[in-house]
Structures are given as C-alpha cells and as structure tokens.
Enzyme design. Structure first.
Site, PDB file in Angstrom:
ATOM      1  N   ARG A 107       0.861  -1.189   0.000  1.00  0.00           N
ATOM      2  CA  ARG A 107       0.000   0.000   0.000  1.00  0.00           C
ATOM      3  C   ARG A 107       0.891   1.230   0.000  1.00  0.00           C
ATOM      4  NH1 ARG A 107      -5.059   2.079   3.598  1.00  0.00           N
ATOM      5  NH2 ARG A 107      -6.004   0.544   2.214  1.00  0.00           N
ATOM      6  N   HIS A 134      -7.505   0.789  -6.108  1.00  0.00           N
ATOM      7  CA  HIS A 134      -7.721   0.025  -4.872  1.00  0.00           C
ATOM      8  C   HIS A 134      -8.476  -1.262  -5.224  1.00  0.00           C
ATOM      9  CE1 HIS A 134      -7.887  -0.885  -0.759  1.00  0.00           C
ATOM     10  NE2 HIS A 134      -8.670   0.060  -0.287  1.00  0.00           N
ATOM     11  N   GLN A 137     -10.358  -3.630  -2.629  1.00  0.00           N
ATOM     12  CA  GLN A 137     -11.601  -3.037  -2.115  1.00  0.00           C
ATOM     13  C   GLN A 137     -12.752  -3.311  -3.076  1.00  0.00           C
ATOM     14  OE1 GLN A 137     -12.277  -1.051   0.850  1.00  0.00           O
ATOM     15  NE2 GLN A 137     -14.349  -1.510   0.159  1.00  0.00           N
ATOM     16  N   CYS A 271     -16.118   2.773   1.124  1.00  0.00           N
ATOM     17  CA  CYS A 271     -14.998   1.876   1.433  1.00  0.00           C
ATOM     18  C   CYS A 271     -14.507   2.053   2.870  1.00  0.00           C
ATOM     19  CB  CYS A 271     -13.860   2.109   0.453  1.00  0.00           C
ATOM     20  SG  CYS A 271     -13.286   3.826   0.424  1.00  0.00           S
TER      21      CYS A 271
HETATM   22  N1  NVA Z   1      -9.626   7.298  -1.408  1.00  0.00           N
HETATM   23  C1  NVA Z   1      -9.236   6.911  -0.068  1.00  0.00           C
HETATM   24  C2  NVA Z   1      -9.529   5.455   0.152  1.00  0.00           C
HETATM   25  C3  NVA Z   1      -9.152   4.918   1.508  1.00  0.00           C
HETATM   26  C4  NVA Z   1      -9.437   3.460   1.661  1.00  0.00           C
HETATM   27  C5  NVA Z   1      -7.758   7.219   0.131  1.00  0.00           C
HETATM   28  O1  NVA Z   1      -6.972   6.920  -0.774  1.00  0.00           O
HETATM   29  O2  NVA Z   1      -7.398   7.764   1.168  1.00  0.00           O
HETATM   30  N1   CP Z   2     -11.120   0.621   2.903  1.00  0.00           N
HETATM   31  C1   CP Z   2      -9.822   0.562   3.280  1.00  0.00           C
HETATM   32  O1   CP Z   2      -8.919   0.299   2.494  1.00  0.00           O
HETATM   33  O2   CP Z   2      -9.608   0.769   4.603  1.00  0.00           O
HETATM   34  P1   CP Z   2      -8.188   0.949   5.317  1.00  0.00           P
HETATM   35  O3   CP Z   2      -7.593   2.230   4.792  1.00  0.00           O
HETATM   36  O4   CP Z   2      -8.527   1.001   6.770  1.00  0.00           O
HETATM   37  O5   CP Z   2      -7.325  -0.231   4.960  1.00  0.00           O
END
Ligand code: NVA
Ligand code: CP
Length: 312
Positions: A107, A134, A137, A271
């Site tokens: 990540r 993602h 997800q 999400c």
């Molecule tokens: N769009 C958000 C998703 C988090 C799961 C981010 O990248 O912070």
């Molecule tokens: N939805 C999601 O990816 O959550 P986290 O950022 O908590 O992993």
C-alpha cells in the site's frame, strides 16, 4: 478452467471477468465457511510481506487475519522498518523479498512501485491501495452488491464526489469488467484520466457495461441500485481538504439524495474510513440502507480468496 496460481493483483485491468467471477466464488465459499465456524490451515509454512507507506485499518487487518488464521505468517513492514526506494532501490528490495517470502502486499503512493515489486520479486504482489487504484476493495464491493441483488450485470452503481480518486477509478474498472451501469457524478475537474476511461470503455464493450459522467446529482441517482462515496481528500491530499469541502458539498450523500433514486431498495456503500458530515451524512451511513459494515467484513473474505487463488 481459471487458474490464477502465481498471479499478482495490481489493478484488475489485466484480469478477465471470468477471473473476477472465480475470485468472488471463492470469497462466497470462504465466507460461508467462516459463518459455519469451519477453519482450514491452507497457508501453513507460508509467509507474506505487508508493506505500508500509508496508514490502514481494514486492509492490513484483512490480510493479516486471513493469512494468519490459516497458519500463514504475515510480516508487517512500515517504511520506517525497511529500505524502500530510499537507501535501496525498489527493484533491489523486490528481488530480496522475492527470495524470502511467498507473496507481497503493498500500500502506498505510486502505482509504479507496486508494478516494480511485481516485476522484480517473482512472487504474487497484491495492490493494497495506491494513488491510482484500490482493486482489493472493489472485490469486496462486488461481493457486497451481489449479496444484496443476486447479480452484478445491469446494476446501476453511482459514485458521488471525488471522481478521480483510487476508488472512483477502481470501481470503474470493476463495473466495466462485470457488465454494470456505472455513473461518476462529480465536478468536471474531478473525472478519471482519459487513458483510463478509454481502457474501461473497451472492457465495457466486451461485457455490455455502460459508463457515464455527469455533474448533476439529481440526474445521476435516478434508478440507482447503489450509491457509493468516498472521502473528499484522499491520503496524501490533506492540503486539498478545504478546497474540496467547498467544491464537493453539492455531491454529499444525504437522505434527500437517497430518496431521489426513486427506489426504496437502493443501498449506500463507502470503502471507509468516512468523514461523517462531509461526503455522507450521519443519518445515511448509520441508516437502514447502509451496507458499510458488511462491505468492510467482505474485505477479509475477498482477500482470503485472492490468497487462495494465487498461492495454492
Ligand atoms: N480514497 C481513499 C480510500 C481509503 C481506503 C484514500 O486513498 O485515502
Ligand atoms: N477501505 C480501506 O482500504 O480501509 P483501510 O484504509 O482502513 O485499509
């Protein structure tokens, strides 16, 4: 027959609808097993490196618990712990990890990093979120939608808000592959990049999906089966938060907007993590139409499905 052993999951762009179907079928099976209290030991003797440049609750917990409860050994590595692109190139880190572990989750910021890890490690690499995509997800989201409606084909999924972030992008890929009706409702300045739209239009042609863009919330949500939103400023965009609050206020998911679908059976998805009072109101996310906790649970089942499909 589908065989995904040894494969990476980087974006879902290079996965066929049959492969996505295969992953969702395994996820359904492992969820049923979990509900029945049946435990397997599928990952005994295997190791999984989990690299996080950005924070996570669900993704980390889903990978760690899915792998560990079946006898695997997950290794959490924050960028405070390892050399990644700083003192050692990503290519070199990838080659070392590939000699020691069975798979890698990443990540972070750049999509390029997860692609380099896959190219040089020689083991399956899973994208646990980048600025661009993602994918894991979206698998959980597809499982949740299918549980609700019994199908994916023809389901109208409307994404409200920042139509250019990793979720808007990845839902577009998933919806295009699975024959759904996908609408991004956002200001024109926050639509996905053209190259990605062009790719998804090709997938849509194959599957019968439709993809639309609008800046009109009332039009967008008409007949929607699913209304989806995500934070207005993603991780790494904290400096844009104030500007986005102004720009995206008209795209907030509230009870009035939920009523405008004209369907009482419309569900709300997110999400998570959510900023209640910004992209979604407290009433909607805590209300009867919200499926966000099932969606969060399904992260674990779909991630276990990926691990099974690619490692066994
Ligand atoms: N769009 C958000 C998703 C988090 C799961 C981010 O990248 O912070
Ligand atoms: N939805 C999601 O990816 O959550 P986290 O950022 O908590 O992993």
């Amino acid at each position: 027959a589908v065989n995904m052993k040894g494969r990476s999951i980087l974006s879902l762009m290079d996965n066929t609808p049959e492969e996505i179907r295969y992953l969702l079928d395994i996820a359904k099976q492992v969820k049923a097993e979990s509900r029945a209290g049946i435990r397997h030991q599928r990952f005994v003797g295997k190791t999984l490196a989990l690299i996080f440049e950005k924070r996570s609750t669900r993704t980390r917990l889903a990978f760690e618990t899915a792998f560990a409860e079946e006898g695997g050994h997950p290794i959490f590595l924050s960028i405070q712990d390892i050399q990644l692109g700083a003192k050692e190139s990503i290519e070199d880190t990838a080659r070392v990890l590939g000699r020691m572990v069975d798979a890698i989750e990443f990540r972070g910021f750049k999509q390029e990093t997860v692609e380099i890890l896959a190219k040089y490690s020689g083991v399956p690499v899973y994208n646990g979120l980048t600025d661009l995509f993602h994918p894991t997800q979206v698998l959980a989201d597809l499982q949740t939608i299918e549980e609700e409606f019994g199908r994916l084909k023809g389901i109208k999924l409307v994404f409200m808000g920042d139509g250019r972030n990793n979720m808007a992008n990845s839902l577009m890929v998933g919806a295009a592959k699975m024959g759904m009706h996908y609408v991004i409702c956002s200001p024109e300045s926050l639509r996905p990049e053209k190259w990605l739209v062009d790719e998804c239009m090709k997938f849509a042609k194959e599957s019968g999906a439709t993809i639309e863009f609008t800046d009109n919330p009332d039009e967008a949500v008409k007949g929607a089966d699913v209304i989806y939103t995500d934070v207005w400023a993603s991780m790494g965009e904290e400096d844009k938060a104030a500007e986005r609050r102004k720009l995206l206020q008209p795209y907030q998911v509230n009870e009035e907007l939920m009523r405008k679908t004209g369907k009482p059976e419309t569900i709300f998805m997110h999400c998570l993590p959510a900023v209640k009072g910004e992209e979604v109101t407290f009433e909607v996310i805590e209300g009867k139409q919200s499926r966000v906790w099932d969606e969060a649970e399904n992260r674990k089942h779909t991630i276990k499905a990926i691990l099974i499909a690619t490692l066994l």
